[in-house]
Enzyme design. Structure first.
Site, PDB file in Angstrom:
ATOM      1  N   SER A 204       0.352   1.055   2.099  1.00 12.48           N
ATOM      2  CA  SER A 204       1.635   1.500   1.188  1.00 12.48           C
ATOM      3  C   SER A 204       0.851   1.725  -0.633  1.00 12.48           C
ATOM      4  CB  SER A 204       2.480   0.734   1.293  1.00 12.48           C
ATOM      5  OG  SER A 204       3.700   2.009   0.334  1.00 12.48           O
ATOM      6  N   GLU A 332       8.062   7.942   7.971  1.00 14.54           N
ATOM      7  CA  GLU A 332       7.416   8.033   6.980  1.00 14.54           C
ATOM      8  C   GLU A 332       8.820   7.463   6.103  1.00 14.54           C
ATOM      9  OE1 GLU A 332       5.114   5.541   5.363  1.00 14.54           O
ATOM     10  OE2 GLU A 332       3.236   6.746   6.638  1.00 14.54           O
ATOM     11  N   HIS A 428       7.617   3.639   7.522  1.00 10.15           N
ATOM     12  CA  HIS A 428       7.269   3.379   6.928  1.00 10.15           C
ATOM     13  C   HIS A 428       6.836   1.693   7.015  1.00 10.15           C
ATOM     14  CE1 HIS A 428       4.886   3.158   2.826  1.00 10.15           C
ATOM     15  NE2 HIS A 428       6.176   2.051   2.439  1.00 10.15           N
TER      16      HIS A 428
END
Length: 522
Positions: A204, A332, A428
């Site tokens: 990230s 995600e 995610h």
């Protein structure tokens, strides 16, 4: 011996002998004593730069003050000031220790002649939250089973690290990261690591940082390989960053200058950033997409610290001598949809608005609907958010690396998280516990469940073996990506190699350039 102005005292190394489970290592600033845990030597909270407060506040990271004797390295350094997201600001209360810039090391054998591969973790957190000391990033299992030295570290966040402030260098958080890599170069051999085999890995905002470091002239020569997991496409133009900093300063009745902002505490400054984040909706006309996604801070393409975007830098050959793994998860956006309370609740109007805001090109809305004719509102909403923020920036980073003459291996995590009844899919952040092997007893339980099954353990073991093999010799065990075959590794219960499976999205975004996001003229 009384300390000089350049040093500080710790217990004398000639005092009572420490227990055998307390390994000692000498760094360039002084000796440190760690512990032995889970079969590895662990050293926590070693400073790699001076505390960025007082005269050093908003400055590039400054050298560490040396010490006499042996410094205990048994506790994580304090987190840097945090945004109030998920209550993270409680980790760094006002008045806490300000020695934020510290590293932690896990080593199977802390001896100078060991020369193990080194893996340096860049934590995520939207550039506003995060710290190296949370349980998910405990490096013992990765180090012990992978035969690598694992390093984690803190860097400045939010306004302290990324706001564009008059009189201060841009991208102070990135400069902290480079300072940590210099510490690794100068010290890691004493911990059993090979400074010529350093691999960066991050997820990230940590992956965005890895991508930025790939493009930074000041980082050249400090690492050999890089792994970028879910790279965000958000890099700011100087004008956009300056406008956001001005809004944060205005919350305090100040100007966005070093002279003004130095008069308030880091906690007050972080709170001002929270106040701006809470009303981003009023800034959509000036800040565009980031206001819709609540992303007030990101690296700034300032032309100096970060000369160009990572995609441009790699396409121009900046990563030609660097081996790269890059990839993303399949769903995600799903985690953020759940956090926002929208799972199963996305309306046609919300999907249409998401497509209008984030689909590429003037005809992006129609092209998305044509590419996914059977997709309902929630699927379209999640697809365009996933593609804009993480999936396509990650794929494009690999393609830029190849275009610039470098080598890239691409993955997609497709294994669905069993937590929350499987509602989150391959969301995610799911890759983080799998990479470290910390599958229970942490926040990972929300994704993987309270009792990880053999499937989770086997996939984690596979990913850890691939990552550490890549760190050792540059080959994760699947073919490099090329624009013809586009082979990628699908990380599932049974990992397979196949052509990139998100081809509809790839085609929709193939002509898009991920530029520095602009300030919108009004």
């Amino acid at each position: 011996m009384s300390p000089s102005p350049e040093s500080q005292p710790y217990e004398s190394s000639s005092s009572a002998s420490p227990p055998p489970e307390s390994p000692e290592v000498r760094t360039t600033a002084g000796a440190v004593r760690g512990t032995r845990e889970a079969g590895v030597a662990v050293f926590r909270g070693i400073p790699f730069a001076a505390p960025p407060v007082g005269a050093h506040r908003f400055a590039a990271p400054q050298p560490v003050r040396s010490w006499d004797g042996v410094r205990p390295a048994v506790a994580y350094g304090p987190p840097p000031p945090q945004a109030g997201v998920f209550g993270m600001d409680a980790l760094s209360p006002q008045g806490a220790d300000d020695d934020w810039l510290t590293v932690n090391v896990w080593s199977p054998e802390p001896a100078p002649d060991t020369a193990l591969p080194v893996m340096v973790w860049f934590h995520g957190g939207a550039y506003v939250i995060g710290t190296s000391g949370i349980p998910e990033y405990h490096g013992a299992r990765l180090a012990r089973e992978g035969g690598v030295v694992v390093v984690t570290f803190n860097y400045r966040l939010g306004t302290e690290g990324f706001a564009r402030i008059e009189g201060a260098p841009d991208n102070r958080g990135l400069l902290d990261q480079v300072a940590a890599l210099r510490w690794v170069r100068d010290n890691i051999r004493a911990f059993g690591g090979d400074p010529d085999r350093v691999t960066l890995f991050g997820e990230s905002a940590g992956a965005g940082s890895v991508a930025a470091v790939l493009a930074m002239p000041s980082a050249v020569g400090l690492f050999r390989r890089a792994i970028a997991q879910s790279v965000p496409g958000t890099f700011f133009s100087p004008e956009l960053a300056a406008d956001i900093a001005a809004a944060c300063a205005t919350e305090l009745g100040l100007r966005p200058t070093v002279a003004d902002l130095s008069t308030v505490t880091p906690a007050q400054l972080a709170a001002a950033g929270d106040a701006v984040s809470a009303k981003l909706g009023q800034w959509t006309d000036r800040w565009g997409r980031i206001a819709h996604r609540s992303i007030p801070f990101a690296p700034v393409v300032d032309g100096e610290v970060l000369p160009v975007t990572p995609w441009q830098a790699l396409a121009e050959g900046a990563g030609r001598g660097i081996d790269l793994i890059v990839g993303h998860t399949r769903e995600e956006q799903r985690l953020f949809t759940a956090i926002g309370g929208l799972l199963g609740q996305v309306t046609e109007d919300q999907a249409a608005e998401a497509l209008r805001l984030f689909a590429p090109g003037p005809d992006g809305v129609d092209r998305y609907r044509a590419a996914f004719p059977s997709a309902g509102p929630e699927s379209l909403y999640e697809l365009v958010h996933s593609d804009w923020l993480f999936r396509m920036p990650s794929l494009h980073l690999a393609e830029a690396q190849v275009a610039g003459g470098g080598r890239a291996h691409v993955f997609e995590l497709t294994w669905p998280a069993p937590g929350m009844g499987g509602a989150l899919g391959a969301c995610h952040g799911l890759d983080v516990p799998l990479v470290f092997g910390n599958l229970s007893g942490t926040e990972a339980s929300a994704l993987i469940g309270e009792n990880p099954g053999p499937e989770a353990e086997a996939l984690s073991a596979y990913i850890r073996a691939a990552w550490t093999a890549f760190a050792a010799h540059g080959d994760p065990g699947w073919p490099a990506y090329d624009p013809g075959r586009r082979l990628v590794r699908l990380l599932d219960a049974q990992p397979t190699t196949a052509p990139y499976p998100e081809d509809e999205s790839r085609l929709l975004w193939q002509d898009h350039v991920f530029p520095a996001l602009p300030l919108i003229s009004t």
